[in-house]
Design a protein around this motif. Structure first.
Motif, PDB file in Angstrom:
ATOM      1  N   THR A  32       0.853  -1.184   0.000  1.00 50.74           N
ATOM      2  CA  THR A  32       0.000   0.000   0.000  1.00 50.74           C
ATOM      3  C   THR A  32       0.890   1.236   0.000  1.00 50.74           C
ATOM      4  O   THR A  32       1.868   1.313   0.749  1.00 50.74           O
ATOM      5  CB  THR A  32      -0.912   0.001   1.236  1.00 50.74           C
ATOM      6  N   LYS A  52       1.611   5.338   0.406  1.00 50.78           N
ATOM      7  CA  LYS A  52       1.215   6.542   1.136  1.00 50.78           C
ATOM      8  C   LYS A  52       1.981   7.747   0.610  1.00 50.78           C
ATOM      9  O   LYS A  52       3.166   7.642   0.286  1.00 50.78           O
ATOM     10  CB  LYS A  52       1.495   6.369   2.630  1.00 50.78           C
ATOM     11  N   VAL A  66       1.101  11.174   7.061  1.00 52.67           N
ATOM     12  CA  VAL A  66       0.458  10.726   5.838  1.00 52.67           C
ATOM     13  C   VAL A  66      -0.525  11.777   5.354  1.00 52.67           C
ATOM     14  O   VAL A  66      -1.379  12.244   6.114  1.00 52.67           O
ATOM     15  CB  VAL A  66      -0.267   9.387   6.051  1.00 52.67           C
ATOM     16  N   LYS A  70      -2.176  11.181   2.153  1.00 51.65           N
ATOM     17  CA  LYS A  70      -3.226  10.363   1.557  1.00 51.65           C
ATOM     18  C   LYS A  70      -2.652   9.028   1.119  1.00 51.65           C
ATOM     19  O   LYS A  70      -1.436   8.855   1.019  1.00 51.65           O
ATOM     20  CB  LYS A  70      -3.867  11.077   0.361  1.00 51.65           C
ATOM     21  N   THR A  71      -3.564   8.099   0.865  1.00 53.32           N
ATOM     22  CA  THR A  71      -3.195   6.805   0.319  1.00 53.32           C
ATOM     23  C   THR A  71      -3.294   6.874  -1.190  1.00 53.32           C
ATOM     24  O   THR A  71      -4.272   7.391  -1.739  1.00 53.32           O
ATOM     25  CB  THR A  71      -4.125   5.705   0.852  1.00 53.32           C
ATOM     26  N   SER A 126      -3.489   5.025  -4.805  1.00 50.55           N
ATOM     27  CA  SER A 126      -3.898   3.753  -5.414  1.00 50.55           C
ATOM     28  C   SER A 126      -2.694   3.103  -6.092  1.00 50.55           C
ATOM     29  O   SER A 126      -1.948   3.756  -6.822  1.00 50.55           O
ATOM     30  CB  SER A 126      -5.007   3.998  -6.438  1.00 50.55           C
TER      31      SER A 126
END
Length: 406
Positions: free
Chosen positions: A146, A148, A156, A158-159, A161
């Motif tokens: 995943t 970040k 953080v 945002k994550t 994609s």
């Protein structure tokens, strides 16, 4: 696949490796893992690859002594060129590309010197893609973690994609002239911020095809990476550090017919019967021939000397055993020991044992102490007990070089 023309490879090994730990340990490409320097594992994969004709090693100007020492015993199939690199990787690659201009290959692979786990299969996939007509081939692995995003490196934001995201690897493959022109154009434009050669190809509007990468094809960056790589190689190649001792077994039997002698271990022994066979029917040498061939997977005596071939009619069996010795030697083997057991009711073997051992030693090219001949009866049981035939069991011990493929 289409005609590949000629394929060159550039191994980029001019960096200093600031993140690889103590500078006193030397550049990371010369750190030992699995008994050899990192760079040697890498070079070996390309120098021995049957589809690569020339390899350029791009090294730091200060590393000639290190490089010479590391490559002293390197077994090379492809030609090796050594050039000095530049201050940045991009400059080093350009020097490597220019070093290939005289050979003018159709394609070139560019690989990091500190990716020692590159496989022949991965190299083949990149070459296959180029031969299929692509201008550039980039091995990749899909991003599994995943992702970040952080602006300050502490929190953080945002994550991100990971869909459609890939990690780029080397070797990256290219049509030679287009990537050389792209590098020259980038140098002329004073663009030096490319992180890999596929990025330069993209900038030059060369289409880049994705190729299945290899999760094991990691780049060694930190001291921890190097330590883990050493452990991995020790686990993978631990058996190779042991002597490559192989044992082969052979068995043969021939019927007894009317005659006045038998041939056993190359010695003619007077007897009231003879062994029947296409050659001289020496069961001992036949069994030992099979035992030697077994140590390198070279079939059996019938594969090399078919009984249907008239040229072997009545042939002395030492020819067969000598041939097996040659096959073993070509495969990198050294005969260490031979043990033959003869199974018969007659003739008596004891009086001829030493002559038999000397015969074996001469054919095998070893000392007599490494040759054993024994005999036993079949306690009058079966065809051997009825004196209808003689059998032999042989065992051969051969030590192979660690670099042999036998």
């Amino acid at each position: 696949m289409s005609d590949a023309g000629t394929i060159g490879a550039i191994i980029v090994a001019a960096g200093r490796g600031e993140r690889a730990g103590n500078p006193e340990d030397g550049p990371k490409q010369y750190r030992p893992i699995g008994g050899r320097d990192v760079l040697i594992w890498t070079l070996d994969a390309f120098l021995k690859h049957p589809r690569i004709s020339q390899v350029v090693a791009v090294i730091h100007p200060d590393d000639h002594v290190l490089f010479s020492r590391a490559t002293e015993k390197l077994d090379a199939r492809a030609a090796l060129i050594v050039v000095e690199g530049g201050a940045q990787r991009q400059q080093s690659v350009l020097k490597g590309l220019e070093a290939l201009e005289g050979a003018d290959p159709t394609h070139v692979l560019i690989h990091d010197g500190v990716r020692p786990f590159v496989s022949g299969a991965l190299i083949d996939r990149v070459i296959d893609t180029l031969e299929a007509g692509e201008q550039a081939a980039l091995p990749v692995v899909a991003v599994a973690d995943t992702l970040k995003k952080s602006a300050d490196g502490a929190h953080v934001d945002k994550t991100v994609s990971r869909s459609g995201l890939y990690g780029a690897q080397t070797p990256q493959g290219f049509a030679y002239r287009p990537i050389l022109d792209a590098h020259h154009a980038a140098a002329d434009a004073q663009k030096a911020d490319f992180t890999d050669d596929a990025s330069i190809a993209e900038w030059a509007s060369l289409p880049v095809a994705l190729v299945e990468g290899d999760a094991e094809n990691i780049k060694l960056t930190t001291a921890g990476d190097i330590e883990l790589a050493g452990e991995k190689l020790n686990n993978r190649h631990g058996a190779a550090d042991l002597p490559d001792v192989r044992t082969g077994n052979g068995y043969d039997v021939h019927a007894l017919v009317e005659g006045d002698h038998v041939m056993l271990c190359g010695i003619e022994i007077p007897h009231d019967r003879s062994l029947s066979g296409h050659s001289d029917a020496d069961v001992a040498l036949h069994a030992l021939t099979d035992a030697l061939l077994a140590t390198c997977g070279a079939g059996d005596i019938g594969d090399h000397f078919p009984p249907t071939d008239p040229q072997w009619a009545g042939a002395p069996s030492h020819i067969f055993l000598s041939h097996a010795v040659e096959i073993v030697a070509e495969a990198g083997g050294t005969v260490m020991n031979a043990d033959v057991t003869l199974i018969c009711e007659a003739p008596k073997i004891g009086p001829h044992r030493e002559a038999m051992r000397r015969s074996l030693a001469e054919i095998l090219g070893v000392s007599i102490e490494r040759c054993s001949v024994k005999a036993t009866t079949n306690e009058k049981i079966g065809f051997i007990g009825r004196r209808e035939g003689i059998a032999a069991i042989a065992t051969a011990t051969v030590v192979y070089r660690s670099d042999s493929n036998g």
